[in-house]
Each structure stands twice: as C-alpha cells, then as structure tokens.
Design a protein around this motif. Sequence first.
Motif, short mmCIF file in Angstrom:
data_model
loop_
_atom_site.label_atom_id
_atom_site.label_comp_id
_atom_site.label_asym_id
_atom_site.label_seq_id
_atom_site.Cartn_x
_atom_site.Cartn_y
_atom_site.Cartn_z
N MET A 19 0.82 -1.20 0.00
CA MET A 19 0.00 0.00 0.00
C MET A 19 0.87 1.26 0.00
O MET A 19 0.55 2.22 -0.67
CB MET A 19 -0.93 -0.04 1.22
N LEU A 20 1.95 1.23 0.77
CA LEU A 20 2.83 2.38 0.85
C LEU A 20 3.50 2.65 -0.50
O LEU A 20 3.66 3.81 -0.90
CB LEU A 20 3.88 2.19 1.94
N LEU A 21 3.86 1.57 -1.21
CA LEU A 21 4.46 1.75 -2.53
C LEU A 21 3.49 2.43 -3.50
O LEU A 21 3.89 3.26 -4.31
CB LEU A 21 4.92 0.40 -3.10
N PHE A 22 2.21 2.07 -3.39
CA PHE A 22 1.20 2.72 -4.23
C PHE A 22 1.09 4.20 -3.90
O PHE A 22 1.01 5.05 -4.80
CB PHE A 22 -0.16 2.03 -4.07
N LEU A 23 1.07 4.54 -2.63
CA LEU A 23 0.95 5.95 -2.23
C LEU A 23 2.16 6.76 -2.68
O LEU A 23 2.02 7.90 -3.12
CB LEU A 23 0.78 6.05 -0.72
N ILE A 24 3.35 6.16 -2.57
CA ILE A 24 4.55 6.85 -3.04
C ILE A 24 4.47 7.07 -4.55
O ILE A 24 4.78 8.15 -5.06
CB ILE A 24 5.82 6.07 -2.65
N GLY A 25 4.04 6.04 -5.28
CA GLY A 25 3.89 6.17 -6.73
C GLY A 25 2.86 7.22 -7.12
O GLY A 25 3.07 7.98 -8.07
N ALA A 26 1.76 7.26 -6.39
CA ALA A 26 0.72 8.26 -6.68
C ALA A 26 1.23 9.67 -6.41
O ALA A 26 0.97 10.60 -7.19
CB ALA A 26 -0.52 7.97 -5.85
N LEU A 27 1.94 9.85 -5.30
CA LEU A 27 2.50 11.16 -4.98
C LEU A 27 3.54 11.58 -6.01
O LEU A 27 3.59 12.75 -6.41
CB LEU A 27 3.10 11.14 -3.57
#
Length: 90
Positions: free
Chosen positions: A1-9
């Motif tokens: 989930m954190l990797l997705f948030l970093i990618g989205a940011l």
Amino acid sequence: MLLFLIGALRAVIEMLGLSLLGLAAMALLAGERRQENMIYRLFELLTRAPRRLVVSLLPGRERPLLAGVLCFCALFAAWILLAAWRLKLA
C-alpha cells in the motif's frame, strides 16, 4: 500500500513539474497575450498552490521567474527523494 501511495504522490509531483515547464513554454510562445490563452491559464491554475508556497518562502515577493524555477527545483528534488524511498522499500 505504501508503494502505491509513493507512486501516486510521484505522479502528482511529476504532473506539477510538467505543468510548470508548460507554463514557461507558453509564456515564451504567447508573450504579452499569454493571459488570453486558455492553456496558459490552465497551467497557471494547476501550479498556483506550489508557486504560492515557494513565494511565501522567498524574501523578495515580486520575483515570479525565480519562484517558478525554485518551485520546479523543489518538485524535482521531492520526486527524486520519493523515487529513492520507493527503491529502498521495494
């Protein structure tokens, strides 16, 4: 989930950086009539918040070119840092 948030940011920061580049290109191409250009106004709307943040940190408040360049540099640095963080987590 954190990797997705970093990618989205990173994607949002990338969009803002490209919008700043587009704003600069349209300012050069449109010249004095740039405020009449719809694309220029769209880029200006998208980048208004980060540019205001950088302007508030500058001692001289009437330097739009410097604010734009510093805003792009800050966005680029944040994009690189997020990329390094994502690589470390993966």
